[in-house]
Design an enzyme around this catalytic site. Sequence first.
Site, PDB file in Angstrom:
ATOM      1  CE  LYS A  94      -3.120   2.591   3.063  1.00 43.17           C
ATOM      2  NZ  LYS A  94      -3.765   2.594   4.397  1.00 43.17           N
ATOM      3  CG  ASP A  99      -5.787   8.397   4.464  1.00 45.14           C
ATOM      4  OD1 ASP A  99      -6.594   9.028   3.751  1.00 45.14           O
ATOM      5  OD2 ASP A  99      -6.125   7.468   5.222  1.00 45.14           O
ATOM      6  CE  LYS A 106      -6.448   9.173   7.938  1.00 46.91           C
ATOM      7  NZ  LYS A 106      -6.924   8.024   8.711  1.00 46.91           N
ATOM      8  CG  ASP A 117      -2.033   5.415   5.188  1.00 49.14           C
ATOM      9  OD1 ASP A 117      -1.978   4.382   5.892  1.00 49.14           O
ATOM     10  OD2 ASP A 117      -3.064   5.794   4.621  1.00 49.14           O
ATOM     11  CG  ASP A 176      -9.902   7.681   6.903  1.00 48.94           C
ATOM     12  OD1 ASP A 176      -8.853   7.738   6.233  1.00 48.94           O
ATOM     13  OD2 ASP A 176      -9.922   7.749   8.148  1.00 48.94           O
ATOM     14  CD  GLU A 178      -6.870   5.537   2.310  1.00 49.91           C
ATOM     15  OE1 GLU A 178      -5.728   5.210   2.668  1.00 49.91           O
ATOM     16  OE2 GLU A 178      -7.780   5.800   3.126  1.00 49.91           O
ATOM     17  NE  ARG A 180     -10.817  -1.167   3.972  1.00 49.73           N
ATOM     18  CZ  ARG A 180     -11.325  -1.389   5.174  1.00 49.73           C
ATOM     19  NH1 ARG A 180     -12.468  -2.042   5.294  1.00 49.73           N
ATOM     20  NH2 ARG A 180     -10.695  -0.969   6.255  1.00 49.73           N
TER      21      ARG A 180
END
Length: 326
Positions: A94, A99, A106, A117, A176, A178, A180
Amino acid sequence: ADAAHVRRIADGVFLTRDLVNTPTSDMGPDELEKAARVLAATHQAEVSVIMGDDLLKQNLPMIHAVGRASTNAPRLIDMLWGPPEAPKVTLVGKGVCFDTGGLDIKPSSGMLLMKKDMGGAANVLGLASMIMAARRNVRLRVLIPAVENSIAGNAFRPGDVLTSRKGITVEIGNTDAEGRLVLADALALADDEQPELLVDMATLTGAARVALGPDLPPFYTGDEVLASELSAASMAVEDPLWRMPLWRPYDAKLSSKIADINNVTSDGFAGSVTAALFLKRFVEKTPRWAHFDIFAWNPSDRAHGIAGGEAQGIRALERIISRRFG
C-alpha cells in the site's frame, strides 16, 4: 555469523525506515516511484509505471479514483526481477503517501502520522532489497499503488459506487477506507499470474492496533502450511507476528444494497478482520496468499530502533522465501 546476510537484512530494514520517515513533501507518489527505480537500478530490475488516466485505460479504476484528487498523479509501480522461469513471488504494498481521509476527513490529530501510510510499500521495497541482494531463485514482482488521498472537487465521495479491476462493484461507505481499494486492484492484477507466493502489506486499520498494539502485526492467510511457516519464522528471527482469522461469518458485514460489496462495515466491529475479508475477494486463483496489517512505526525509542518508521514482518518473510526458494 553470516556477515553478508546480516548486511542484506540491515540494508532492507534501513531502507524501509528511511522511506517511512521521509515527510510527504519529499515522499509523494513521484518520489516513491523514484525510490523504486533507484532500488531497481541497483539490482538490474525492470520498472514500468501506469499513471494518471492511463490507469483507467489499463483497468485499474479504484487506484485512479482514490488518487485523482491529488496534484501528484496516482500510479501503479510495477517492478520485475529474476529469471522468467523461476517460481513467481509477488509483493503488493500500500503506497498511500498521505491520507487526509478524503471527504470523510480525519481530525488533525489523526493526520499527524499519515506520512507513514505508505508503510506497506516501504516494507515490500525493503523485502525486495533483501531478496534481490541475495540473488534468490525467484521471479520477483513488486506492485505498489502509489497515491495521495486528497480533497478536491473531483475526489471520490461517500455513496459512490466504484467498479474494480475484477468487476466487483464497491459502494463507498467511507473514503477513509481507501487503502483496501487501491490494494484490491493491485491484488487482482497480481492474482492473474497465480504466483507461488502472494504477499500484501499495508498500514490498513486502526483496529489492528487496538487488538494487538503497535509491536505485533496481525497476518491473515487461508493456507495452513504458510501460516505455520510464518509463525515459526517469526519466532526464529524475533520478528513479531500473530495470526488472525479470516472469519467467514463476518463477510456478510460488508454487504451493500446497491453494489456487490461495501468498503466498510456498519457496526465497526472486527475492523482488521473485515478488511482482510474485503481483500480476499480479489484473490481467487492464488492459494498461497498472506495479508499483513502492519503499523510500520515505533511509537518510542527501543533497543532495536528509535522512534519512527519500522520494518515489520519482512525479516520473517525473507527467512521463508530463502528457505523455500533458495
